[in-house]
Design a protein around this motif. Structure first.
Motif, PDB file in Angstrom:
ATOM      1  N   ARG A 163      -5.480  -6.059   1.338  1.00 36.39           N
ATOM      2  CA  ARG A 163      -5.316  -4.720   1.896  1.00 36.39           C
ATOM      3  C   ARG A 163      -5.471  -4.794   3.407  1.00 36.39           C
ATOM      4  O   ARG A 163      -5.990  -5.774   3.953  1.00 36.39           O
ATOM      5  CB  ARG A 163      -6.366  -3.765   1.323  1.00 36.39           C
ATOM      6  CG  ARG A 163      -7.791  -4.085   1.734  1.00 36.39           C
ATOM      7  CD  ARG A 163      -8.793  -3.087   1.168  1.00 36.39           C
ATOM      8  NE  ARG A 163     -10.143  -3.321   1.686  1.00 36.39           N
ATOM      9  CZ  ARG A 163     -10.622  -2.812   2.813  1.00 36.39           C
ATOM     10  NH1 ARG A 163      -9.846  -2.033   3.553  1.00 36.39           N
ATOM     11  NH2 ARG A 163     -11.850  -3.078   3.210  1.00 36.39           N
ATOM     12  N   VAL A 164      -5.010  -3.743   4.060  1.00 37.57           N
ATOM     13  CA  VAL A 164      -5.271  -3.591   5.489  1.00 37.57           C
ATOM     14  C   VAL A 164      -6.722  -3.159   5.635  1.00 37.57           C
ATOM     15  O   VAL A 164      -7.159  -2.192   5.010  1.00 37.57           O
ATOM     16  CB  VAL A 164      -4.328  -2.540   6.109  1.00 37.57           C
ATOM     17  CG1 VAL A 164      -4.604  -2.395   7.603  1.00 37.57           C
ATOM     18  CG2 VAL A 164      -2.867  -2.915   5.870  1.00 37.57           C
ATOM     19  N   LEU A 176       1.346  -1.704  12.578  1.00 35.83           N
ATOM     20  CA  LEU A 176       0.744  -2.637  11.619  1.00 35.83           C
ATOM     21  C   LEU A 176       1.350  -4.032  11.747  1.00 35.83           C
ATOM     22  O   LEU A 176       0.639  -5.035  11.647  1.00 35.83           O
ATOM     23  CB  LEU A 176       0.915  -2.119  10.197  1.00 35.83           C
ATOM     24  CG  LEU A 176      -0.050  -1.022   9.770  1.00 35.83           C
ATOM     25  CD1 LEU A 176       0.395  -0.401   8.448  1.00 35.83           C
ATOM     26  CD2 LEU A 176      -1.476  -1.562   9.644  1.00 35.83           C
ATOM     27  N   LEU A 208       3.422   3.982  12.480  1.00 35.05           N
ATOM     28  CA  LEU A 208       2.283   3.184  12.022  1.00 35.05           C
ATOM     29  C   LEU A 208       2.745   1.852  11.444  1.00 35.05           C
ATOM     30  O   LEU A 208       2.073   0.832  11.609  1.00 35.05           O
ATOM     31  CB  LEU A 208       1.465   3.961  10.997  1.00 35.05           C
ATOM     32  CG  LEU A 208       0.131   3.332  10.576  1.00 35.05           C
ATOM     33  CD1 LEU A 208      -0.772   3.122  11.795  1.00 35.05           C
ATOM     34  CD2 LEU A 208      -0.564   4.201   9.542  1.00 35.05           C
ATOM     35  N   GLU A 251      -3.640   2.594  14.098  1.00 33.71           N
ATOM     36  CA  GLU A 251      -3.500   4.024  14.378  1.00 33.71           C
ATOM     37  C   GLU A 251      -3.570   4.292  15.877  1.00 33.71           C
ATOM     38  O   GLU A 251      -2.828   5.131  16.403  1.00 33.71           O
ATOM     39  CB  GLU A 251      -4.587   4.798  13.624  1.00 33.71           C
ATOM     40  CG  GLU A 251      -4.342   4.854  12.124  1.00 33.71           C
ATOM     41  CD  GLU A 251      -5.481   5.504  11.363  1.00 33.71           C
ATOM     42  OE1 GLU A 251      -6.587   5.622  11.944  1.00 33.71           O
ATOM     43  OE2 GLU A 251      -5.273   5.885  10.193  1.00 33.71           O
ATOM     44  N   ASP A 282     -10.257  -1.694   7.306  1.00 35.58           N
ATOM     45  CA  ASP A 282     -10.541  -0.475   8.063  1.00 35.58           C
ATOM     46  C   ASP A 282     -10.371  -0.719   9.561  1.00 35.58           C
ATOM     47  O   ASP A 282      -9.848   0.144  10.287  1.00 35.58           O
ATOM     48  CB  ASP A 282     -11.960   0.016   7.772  1.00 35.58           C
ATOM     49  CG  ASP A 282     -12.119   0.512   6.337  1.00 35.58           C
ATOM     50  OD1 ASP A 282     -11.094   0.789   5.687  1.00 35.58           O
ATOM     51  OD2 ASP A 282     -13.276   0.608   5.871  1.00 35.58           O
ATOM     52  N   ARG A 297       3.455   4.867   4.628  1.00 32.87           N
ATOM     53  CA  ARG A 297       2.920   5.039   5.984  1.00 32.87           C
ATOM     54  C   ARG A 297       3.994   5.658   6.874  1.00 32.87           C
ATOM     55  O   ARG A 297       5.197   5.439   6.665  1.00 32.87           O
ATOM     56  CB  ARG A 297       2.527   3.682   6.575  1.00 32.87           C
ATOM     57  CG  ARG A 297       1.591   2.852   5.715  1.00 32.87           C
ATOM     58  CD  ARG A 297       0.147   3.146   6.013  1.00 32.87           C
ATOM     59  NE  ARG A 297      -0.748   2.115   5.498  1.00 32.87           N
ATOM     60  CZ  ARG A 297      -2.039   2.040   5.789  1.00 32.87           C
ATOM     61  NH1 ARG A 297      -2.574   2.934   6.605  1.00 32.87           N
ATOM     62  NH2 ARG A 297      -2.792   1.090   5.281  1.00 32.87           N
ATOM     63  N   GLU A 343       0.824  -1.206   0.000  1.00 28.47           N
ATOM     64  CA  GLU A 343       0.000   0.000   0.000  1.00 28.47           C
ATOM     65  C   GLU A 343       0.859   1.257   0.000  1.00 28.47           C
ATOM     66  O   GLU A 343       2.089   1.177   0.136  1.00 28.47           O
ATOM     67  CB  GLU A 343      -0.935  -0.029   1.217  1.00 28.47           C
ATOM     68  CG  GLU A 343      -1.926  -1.194   1.154  1.00 28.47           C
ATOM     69  CD  GLU A 343      -2.941  -1.189   2.287  1.00 28.47           C
ATOM     70  OE1 GLU A 343      -4.033  -1.743   2.095  1.00 28.47           O
ATOM     71  OE2 GLU A 343      -2.629  -0.628   3.357  1.00 28.47           O
ATOM     72  N   GLU A 388      -8.428  -3.021  11.006  1.00 24.57           N
ATOM     73  CA  GLU A 388      -6.998  -3.162  11.298  1.00 24.57           C
ATOM     74  C   GLU A 388      -6.300  -1.805  11.284  1.00 24.57           C
ATOM     75  O   GLU A 388      -5.434  -1.541  12.134  1.00 24.57           O
ATOM     76  CB  GLU A 388      -6.357  -4.100  10.274  1.00 24.57           C
ATOM     77  CG  GLU A 388      -6.788  -5.556  10.427  1.00 24.57           C
ATOM     78  CD  GLU A 388      -6.408  -6.408   9.226  1.00 24.57           C
ATOM     79  OE1 GLU A 388      -6.393  -7.647   9.368  1.00 24.57           O
ATOM     80  OE2 GLU A 388      -6.153  -5.838   8.132  1.00 24.57           O
ATOM     81  N   THR A 389      -6.683  -0.950  10.343  1.00 20.40           N
ATOM     82  CA  THR A 389      -6.094   0.387  10.281  1.00 20.40           C
ATOM     83  C   THR A 389      -6.402   1.181  11.542  1.00 20.40           C
ATOM     84  O   THR A 389      -5.513   1.838  12.117  1.00 20.40           O
ATOM     85  CB  THR A 389      -6.630   1.141   9.051  1.00 20.40           C
ATOM     86  OG1 THR A 389      -6.238   0.453   7.862  1.00 20.40           O
ATOM     87  CG2 THR A 389      -6.086   2.565   9.001  1.00 20.40           C
TER      88      THR A 389
END
Length: 351
Positions: A324-325, A117, A113, A334, A327, A109, A106, A329-330
């Motif tokens: 993808r990561v 992750l 972060l 964060e 939402d 970052r 992605e 997980e994001t």
């Protein structure tokens, strides 16, 4: 019971066996290795037959060594590798191809972060909510990443870091400091189920999880090898360092991440990192520049092409789907970046 082990830099060893009354029975060793003379394969099977099931890999290798015919030659095979395959069979270890691997690659970052992750995604793999994942990082800012147990003041010159606009973060795995510049570094993480490394020692797991990238580098004309405990090296010097963290939640998982030098500014690195003479001497080099021989020079390829070929090599070996990561997980990452990895308390936890 069935166990497989790809000998680092060598061939695949396959072992099928049973256990009765606490000893190995009906042992059959096979694989795509080369072995001379032909009767050596029967000698290996006989050596393992009747061995106590709790014998470690070294003990199994010793039994095989004692039973091999004089003049036996092995190509792509070691007796220790056979022992590891036996231990993996007994531990019901899984293989790379048993999983549906997911790729995450992605946009850039922030450094903190990225640290978060790694923890979140590996925890999700351990809990069975995420498939095994290869994550290729893109860096949003220059950074120094120090190991979980390193002293902040011993590793980093804070004035030089501030002068060059370099953020200092601490990861959850051990090992040494990494100097990061966006566009000059290639970093990836593997978040894998614990079952994939069952039967492997801590040292063996590094070589096992790095083997695919050695093949990818070889396809690009770079002859690289694993150098215990956690380096990837070439004739021209070290090109990468790896680190691991074991997660115990759920079924368990392993985080294995690697930073590779593509085109590092070694002068700036030695300003920011407190690389002592003893460490340089231990690497057998006279200067830091020789320690971080860049992939750019060895491959002659743009960084993006190196990454593309690495991903392609992994996909050809084990399969890989785009992911993808999420939402959720994001959001968790964060929060973790704000409350842990971005805090002075965490970064300076070993002052």
């Amino acid at each position: 019971m069935h166990g497989e082990y790809k000998v680092p830099g060598g061939k695949l060893v396959v072992v099928d066996l049973d256990t009765r009354d606490g000893v190995l029975r009906d042992v059959r060793v096979a694989g795509d290795f080369f072995l001379e003379p032909d009767e050596a394969i029967q000698a290996i099977d006989r050596a393992l037959e009747g061995a106590p099931a709790d014998t470690d890999a070294s003990g199994l290798a010793a039994r095989i060594d004692a039973a091999l015919p004089p003049g036996t030659e092995m190509f792509g095979l070691t007796t220790e590798g056979i022992g590891v395959a036996v231990r993996r069979a007994l531990a019901h270890a899984t293989d790379w191809t048993d999983y549906a691997w997911q790729l995450i690659h992605e946009p850039p970052r922030p450094p903190a972060l990225h640290m978060a992750l790694d923890e979140v995604l590996t925890t999700e793999v351990a809990a069975g909510r995420r498939p095994p994942t290869l994550r290729v990082w893109e860096w949003g800012a220059p950074a120094v990443v120090i190991g979980s147990f390193q002293s902040l003041r011993n590793e980093v010159d804070p004035e030089a870091a501030e002068r060059h606009g370099i953020e200092v973060v601490r990861r959850i795995s051990g090992g040494g400091a990494m100097f990061i510049e966006p566009g000059n570094t290639i970093t990836y993480s593997l978040s894998v189920p614990d079952a994939l490394v069952q039967g492997l020692s801590f040292t063996d797991s590094y070589a096992y999880l790095d083997d695919w990238v050695l093949g990818a580098l070889g396809d690009m004309g770079v002859k690289a090898w694993y150098q215990p405990l956690n380096d990837i090296a070439t004739d021209a010097g070290k090109i990468a360092g790896a680190a691991q963290k074991r997660m115990v939640a759920g079924q368990g998982a392993v985080l294995h991440h690697v930073t590779m030098a593509y085109d590092i500014d070694a002068d700036k690195m030695t300003e920011v990192l407190r690389i002592g003479r003893e460490k340089l001497s231990d690497k057998g080099t006279a200067s830091a520049k020789k320690r971080v021989d860049p992939l750019r020079r060895q491959t002659g390829l743009p960084r993006e092409a190196v990454i593309e070929r690495m991903i392609g090599s992994f996909r050809d070996r084990y399969g890989l789907t785009e992911g993808r990561v999420t939402d959720e997980e994001t959001a968790r990452a964060e929060e973790l970046a704000a409350t842990k990895f971005g805090t002075r308390e965490w970064t300076a936890r070993v002052p």
